[in-house]
Motif scaffolding. Structure first.
Motif, PDB file in Angstrom:
ATOM      1  N   GLU A  99       3.442   0.842   2.217  1.00  0.00           N
ATOM      2  CA  GLU A  99       4.721   0.462   1.605  1.00  0.00           C
ATOM      3  C   GLU A  99       5.008   1.331   0.398  1.00  0.00           C
ATOM      4  OE1 GLU A  99       4.745  -3.628   0.616  1.00  0.00           O
ATOM      5  OE2 GLU A  99       4.803  -4.349   2.692  1.00  0.00           O
ATOM      6  N   ILE A 100       6.293   1.641   0.214  1.00  0.00           N
ATOM      7  CA  ILE A 100       6.781   2.312  -0.994  1.00  0.00           C
ATOM      8  C   ILE A 100       7.796   1.375  -1.634  1.00  0.00           C
ATOM      9  CG2 ILE A 100       7.955   4.328  -1.936  1.00  0.00           C
ATOM     10  CD1 ILE A 100       7.017   5.917   0.439  1.00  0.00           C
ATOM     11  N   ARG A 101       7.467   0.903  -2.832  1.00  0.00           N
ATOM     12  CA  ARG A 101       8.333  -0.065  -3.514  1.00  0.00           C
ATOM     13  C   ARG A 101       9.066   0.625  -4.651  1.00  0.00           C
ATOM     14  NH1 ARG A 101       3.633  -3.485  -3.033  1.00  0.00           N
ATOM     15  NH2 ARG A 101       3.940  -5.085  -1.438  1.00  0.00           N
ATOM     16  N   THR A 102      10.391   0.578  -4.600  1.00  0.00           N
ATOM     17  CA  THR A 102      11.235   1.064  -5.683  1.00  0.00           C
ATOM     18  C   THR A 102      11.877  -0.137  -6.365  1.00  0.00           C
ATOM     19  OG1 THR A 102      13.180   1.259  -4.256  1.00  0.00           O
ATOM     20  CG2 THR A 102      11.705   3.169  -4.358  1.00  0.00           C
ATOM     21  N   ASP A 159       1.558   0.956  -1.828  1.00  0.00           N
ATOM     22  CA  ASP A 159       0.624  -0.118  -1.471  1.00  0.00           C
ATOM     23  C   ASP A 159       0.275   0.023   0.001  1.00  0.00           C
ATOM     24  OD1 ASP A 159      -0.953  -2.316  -1.517  1.00  0.00           O
ATOM     25  OD2 ASP A 159       0.678  -3.778  -1.493  1.00  0.00           O
ATOM     26  N   CYS A 160      -0.953  -0.272   0.308  1.00  0.00           N
ATOM     27  CA  CYS A 160      -1.380  -0.312   1.709  1.00  0.00           C
ATOM     28  C   CYS A 160      -2.241  -1.548   1.906  1.00  0.00           C
ATOM     29  CB  CYS A 160      -2.159   0.957   2.079  1.00  0.00           C
ATOM     30  SG  CYS A 160      -3.710   1.168   1.202  1.00  0.00           S
ATOM     31  N   LYS A 161      -1.979  -2.291   2.950  1.00  0.00           N
ATOM     32  CA  LYS A 161      -2.699  -3.524   3.232  1.00  0.00           C
ATOM     33  C   LYS A 161      -3.272  -3.453   4.636  1.00  0.00           C
ATOM     34  CE  LYS A 161       0.152  -6.407   0.218  1.00  0.00           C
ATOM     35  NZ  LYS A 161       1.053  -7.575   0.126  1.00  0.00           N
ATOM     36  N   VAL A 162      -4.508  -3.880   4.732  1.00  0.00           N
ATOM     37  CA  VAL A 162      -5.170  -3.865   6.031  1.00  0.00           C
ATOM     38  C   VAL A 162      -4.476  -4.827   6.982  1.00  0.00           C
ATOM     39  CG1 VAL A 162      -7.366  -4.250   7.205  1.00  0.00           C
ATOM     40  CG2 VAL A 162      -7.335  -3.198   4.948  1.00  0.00           C
ATOM     41  N   ALA A 173      12.098  -2.192  -0.939  1.00  0.00           N
ATOM     42  CA  ALA A 173      10.777  -1.780  -0.459  1.00  0.00           C
ATOM     43  C   ALA A 173      10.935  -1.141   0.924  1.00  0.00           C
ATOM     44  CB  ALA A 173       9.826  -2.964  -0.389  1.00  0.00           C
ATOM     45  N   PHE A 174      10.250  -0.019   1.134  1.00  0.00           N
ATOM     46  CA  PHE A 174      10.274   0.705   2.402  1.00  0.00           C
ATOM     47  C   PHE A 174       8.910   0.557   3.069  1.00  0.00           C
ATOM     48  CE2 PHE A 174      13.351   2.659  -0.364  1.00  0.00           C
ATOM     49  CZ  PHE A 174      14.432   2.932   0.464  1.00  0.00           C
ATOM     50  N   THR A 175       8.918   0.154   4.322  1.00  0.00           N
ATOM     51  CA  THR A 175       7.696   0.030   5.102  1.00  0.00           C
ATOM     52  C   THR A 175       7.637   1.179   6.101  1.00  0.00           C
ATOM     53  OG1 THR A 175       7.812  -2.375   4.886  1.00  0.00           O
ATOM     54  CG2 THR A 175       6.331  -1.487   6.572  1.00  0.00           C
ATOM     55  N   THR A 193      -2.067   8.367   6.977  1.00  0.00           N
ATOM     56  CA  THR A 193      -1.591   7.392   5.980  1.00  0.00           C
ATOM     57  C   THR A 193      -2.134   7.709   4.600  1.00  0.00           C
ATOM     58  OG1 THR A 193      -1.460   5.693   7.686  1.00  0.00           O
ATOM     59  CG2 THR A 193      -1.503   4.955   5.396  1.00  0.00           C
ATOM     60  N   MET A 194      -3.460   7.897   4.501  1.00  0.00           N
ATOM     61  CA  MET A 194      -4.065   8.164   3.202  1.00  0.00           C
ATOM     62  C   MET A 194      -3.594   9.507   2.642  1.00  0.00           C
ATOM     63  SD  MET A 194      -5.450   5.372   2.877  1.00  0.00           S
ATOM     64  CE  MET A 194      -5.934   5.754   1.202  1.00  0.00           C
ATOM     65  N   TYR A 195      -3.367  10.485   3.540  1.00  0.00           N
ATOM     66  CA  TYR A 195      -2.874  11.786   3.066  1.00  0.00           C
ATOM     67  C   TYR A 195      -1.489  11.638   2.432  1.00  0.00           C
ATOM     68  CZ  TYR A 195      -1.156  16.574   3.089  1.00  0.00           C
ATOM     69  OH  TYR A 195      -0.624  17.773   2.712  1.00  0.00           O
ATOM     70  N   TRP A 196      -0.597  10.943   3.110  1.00  0.00           N
ATOM     71  CA  TRP A 196       0.746  10.723   2.546  1.00  0.00           C
ATOM     72  C   TRP A 196       0.668  10.014   1.205  1.00  0.00           C
ATOM     73  CZ3 TRP A 196       5.578  12.348   3.534  1.00  0.00           C
ATOM     74  CH2 TRP A 196       5.829  12.982   4.749  1.00  0.00           C
ATOM     75  N   LEU A 197      -0.142   8.962   1.123  1.00  0.00           N
ATOM     76  CA  LEU A 197      -0.222   8.194  -0.122  1.00  0.00           C
ATOM     77  C   LEU A 197      -0.775   9.042  -1.256  1.00  0.00           C
ATOM     78  CD1 LEU A 197      -1.494   4.781   1.289  1.00  0.00           C
ATOM     79  CD2 LEU A 197       0.724   5.223   0.261  1.00  0.00           C
ATOM     80  N   GLN A 198      -1.841   9.806  -0.985  1.00  0.00           N
ATOM     81  CA  GLN A 198      -2.414  10.640  -2.046  1.00  0.00           C
ATOM     82  C   GLN A 198      -1.443  11.727  -2.496  1.00  0.00           C
ATOM     83  OE1 GLN A 198      -6.227  12.103  -0.723  1.00  0.00           O
ATOM     84  NE2 GLN A 198      -7.308  10.412  -1.667  1.00  0.00           N
TER      85      GLN A 198
END
Length: 842
Positions: free
Chosen positions: A66-69, A55-58, A73-75, A84-89
């Motif tokens: 955020e990475i939620r397991t 998840d990413c929030k403006v 949750a890890f921020t 950021t977008m590269y890591w998420l994709q």
């Protein structure tokens, strides 16, 4: 490789701090490992990406995601929006690849499992919610490991306090790695740069220590990815670049030394405590006498008491200081409030001054110029706001695109898991069905051996008896205790009928268990292919109305969750429920005792003894059944009560639950479905139906009827009770209620159809018996050998040629005339006999 530095939000007590961590993706386990630096060997922790969502929030700020397991949750925070977008994709893509690999799901040999899994592993998502982001090579990848770690405010801020042992291991590894890099002969201090030998040994020791530290710094500098030699620096960089790099390296090493010093201090404290404890223990152990040891113990006790008193004094001092601090905080808060009031007053005065100044300026300046100035300032502010809003819109669009892709991918993963789970459930059902078949075959073999026991040796006969006893002691609930059970054979079914009735005859017990296993096997095999589509069809049925489709559905069997509703609808179509009629009948039965009351009380304990709701005199349904039968005896005085009505009412109570609904169901059966005089004193219509059934049996199953006639078998001795109570206590509950579904909707012709189907189902077995006594014994329990209710239904409504209701009425009228004539002739013979005896005298 997917790796790089990210800031991780760590919680240290009530304070939240960002800590720089080196993240590395492990493809084998689909875990995201994080280290303090890129040179560490042991990770501080890991994040399970296979079961995580992103998840990413403006609102969180630029670069934060955020990475939620399932566990936490890890921020995390990247240095730019692109990173950021590269890591998420990349994490999305690698999660899908891992979850979609064939090794994630066990594939068996069963065709049912392989088919849903086929063709799903190479699914490509053609929907591009968010265009691929270019790789930011300066912050992601192995090249990023050569860059220095991002700086933090303090030296200890980046150290993980939760993993001290891992930190010590990594530090030792880095130092040892430095030795291997720079020390060829195993001595870190033997370098050519330090050939001078000071005269003073202390100075020599300090020189060696300083040299060692310098070379450790050089080794760590090499590990950090900086140029290996100063000569390379001079060749590749100009003096300014060299100075800047060396300054940056000096800062890095300074911070590293600070952190290492803090770590050394902690280790020194731990070492001093351990040495102190060791000294005390050695003194205690070396003491010659017990007195000395006792003195040491007393000394320690006094020290402990002294320390305890000092601790209490410090606690009191701490409390006093806390109280003083609280008072000072209050005083400071009051001063702050006072200052705030003064500032507000000052601000108000300044506003008044500014307002007066502006008013004077407006009066002195040109009104048109003033208007233009205000308009220009307003436009400039609006343009700035518009630019900010455009940036916010772009950010929200990007966030929305990513969240759409995340939802889409998570949905695909969930669908894939659901399909594999369905395939595994089907495989489990097949295996359970096969297991039930094997168990039933085993019990059949035991039964055959039981029949052949008189011819077996004594040792073999004893073994067979033991095996039979073990089989009879088998608990049907035990199957659900071990492992996964899709549809366990419980002791009772949904309506309280025992799945394995407790017969007194061992042979019947074996047959009951064989039937329970076969029924379970058939249910498991037909669950996905037959039962599920049937339930889906019933779920799509809205308001009930007579139709050919509804008739077909009812013949196939009504699911448990719909049976009560359908039965109520069938009864209400044929019986107009008079308001308060049932309550009036109950009041009448309380005020006046009915002649059938005694017979009803005698039959209540004998009703459905294999059902837990009627097996005990204290069962809850016994009083309801009593009230229903008494109300019916007053409702229909011509019949009152007949043996068999108690079983009909009991089945209605089990399904409908409400006793008034059960009463009207009994009325519908007796007065609408069954012919007149079916439950009268003479049971004349019941006898007529037995003759009609023999006609149908001769027409539909001529070989079987000829076999009965050859051995003079009167089937009415068996079938009379079938017709009177509609197969209650003859068929197992699962098949019985399917028969009742069609019977309540279509009428008595269903009884004829199923009675013929039962004989057709077991025709070959009966034809193999060539003894009248054995045939009668077999007919007593052969309905318990029917395991496949679906097959019995197909025989009843498809295999046997249909006979219309008109033909049934004609046969009934013909046999009724014959039976009435025979009864009249019998009455005449009886009267003549009585008259002759009277004339002869005593």
């Amino acid at each position: 490789k997917l790796c790089g530095y990210l800031n991780k939000l760590g919680i240290k007590g009530p304070i939240k701090t960002w800590k720089s961590r080196w993240f590395f993706y492990d493809e084998n386990k689909c875990h995201l490992l994080y280290y303090r630096t890129a040179q560490d060997i042991n990770p501080l922790g890991s994040i399970d990406i296979a079961s995580a969502s992103f998840d990413c929030k403006v609102e969180n700020g630029e670069g934060v995601f955020e990475i939620r397991t399932p566990s936490r949750a890890f921020t995390l925070k990247a240095i730019s929006k692109q990173a950021t977008m590269y890591w998420l994709q990349q994490l999305q893509m690698r999660r899908w690849e891992f979850c979609n690999s064939q090794s994630r799901f066990p594939v068996g040999r069963s065709q049912l499992v392989n088919e849903p899994l086929a063709g799903r592993t190479n699914v490509i998502d053609n929907e591009d919610f968010l265009p691929p982001v270019k790789t930011p090579t300066e912050v992601v990848g192995l090249k990023a490991a050569s860059l220095p770690a991002p700086q933090t405010c303090t030296a200890l801020q980046n150290i993980s306090l939760k993993h001290p042992w891992t930190e010590i291991q990594n530090t030792v590894y880095n130092i040892c790695g430095s030795k291997q890099l720079w020390s060829n002969n195993g001595n870190i201090f033997s370098f050519s740069e330090f050939q001078e030998h000071p005269e003073n040994p202390d100075e020599e020791q300090e020189a060696k220590l300083e040299a060692g530290l310098n070379w450790v710094r050089k080794a760590r500098w090499m590990n950090s990815g900086f140029p290996g030699l100063p000569e390379e620096l001079s060749r590749e960089r100009n003096p300014m670049d060299k100075v800047s790099v060396l300054q940056q390296q000096m800062l890095t090493l300074t911070e590293e030394v600070k952190s290492q010093k803090e770590l050394v201090k902690l280790l020194h404290k731990a070492l001093e405590a351990a040495q102190q404890e060791k000294r005390v223990s050695s003194m205690y152990l070396t003491a010659a006498e017990d007195k000395d040891r006792l003195e040491l113990v007393r000394h320690k006790v006094r020290q402990i008491a002294d320390l305890t008193s000092r601790l209490e004094a410090l606690e009191r001092e701490k409390k006093e200081l806390e109280q003083m601090l609280t008072l000072r905080d209050r005083h400071i808060q009051e001063l702050k409030e006072h200052v705030q009031l003064l500032m507000e007053k000052n601000h108000a005065k300044q506003e008044v001054i500014m307002a007066l100044t502006e008013q004077m300026a407006r009066e002195l300046s040109d009104p048109l110029q003033e208007a233009n100035t205000i308009t220009a300032e307003t436009l400039y502010k609006q343009q700035e706001e518009i630019e900010h809003l455009k940036d916010d819109i772009d950010a929200y669009k990007t966030q929305n695109q990513f969240l759409n892709s995340e939802i889409h991918q998570v949905t695909r993963l969930w669908t894939s898991v659901a399909e594999n789970e369905k395939a595994l459930l089907m495989k489990c059902a097949c295996l359970q069905a096969r297991n039930c078949q094997m168990e039933s075959k085993y019990l059949m073999v035991l039964r055959k051996l039981q029949e052949a026991m008189p011819g077996l040796p004594s040792s073999h006969a004893e073994l067979v008896r033991n095996l039979i006893q073990e089989a009879l002691q088998w608990d049907v609930k035990g199957g659900a205790e071990e492992g996964f059970n899709l549809n366990p054979v419980s002791e009772y079914d949904e309506y309280g009928f025992m799945t394995v009735p407790d017969y007194e005859v061992e042979d019947w017990k074996l047959l009951a268990k064989i039937q329970a296993l076969e029924i379970k096997s058939n249910n498991l095999r037909s669950q996905e292919v037959v039962e599920k589509p049937l339930r889906d069809r019933w779920n799509s049925v809205g308001e009930l109305s007579p139709s050919a489709e509804l008739k077909s559905l009812i013949r196939s069997g009504i699911p448990v969750e719909h049976r009560q509703r359908v039965w109520r609808w069938i009864v209400s179509r044929h019986c107009s429920h008079l308001p308060d009629h049932y309550q009036q009948l109950l009041r009448q039965s309380k005020s006046t005792e009915h002649p059938a009351c005694r017979q009803i009380e005698l039959d209540l304990p004998r009703t459905l003894t294999n059902n837990k709701h009627f097996s005990s005199p204290t069962s809850q349904l016994i009083p309801k059944l009593r009230r229903v039968l008494l109300a019916f005896s007053w409702h229909n005085p011509a019949i009152g009560y007949c043996q068999g009505l108690n079983r009909l009412a009991a089945v209605a109570l089990l399904v409908l639950e409400d006793e008034e609904s059960a009463f009207w169901c009994l009325v519908h059966i007796v007065e609408n479905l069954m012919p007149a005089d079916y439950y009268s004193d003479t049971l004349i219509t019941s006898q007529v139906d037995q003759r009609v059934f023999k006609d149908f049996l001769s027409e539909k199953l001529p070989r079987l009827m000829a076999h009965f006639e050859q051995y003079r078998i009167d089937v009415s001795l068996i079938t009379f009770n079938w017709f009177l109570v509609v197969f209650v206590d003859s068929l197992v509950s699962d098949i019985l209620l399917r028969v009742w579904d069609a019977f309540l909707y279509e009428g008595t012709k269903v009884i004829f159809r199923y009675a013929l189907a039962i004989f057709k189902y077991n025709e070959e077995e009966i034809l193999r018996i060539h003894d009248s006594v054995e045939i009668y014994q077999y007919l007593r329990f052969f309905t318990r050998m029917i395991m496949d209710g679906r097959k019995l239904m197909n025989i009843a409504f498809n295999d046997l040629n249909p006979f219309p209701m008109k033909l049934l009425r004609n046969r009934r009228s013909m046999h009724r005339e014959e039976l009435e004539a025979e009864l009249c002739e019998l009455e005449q013979i009886k009267a003549a006999y009585v008259k002759g005896r009277a004339e002869q005298g005593p």
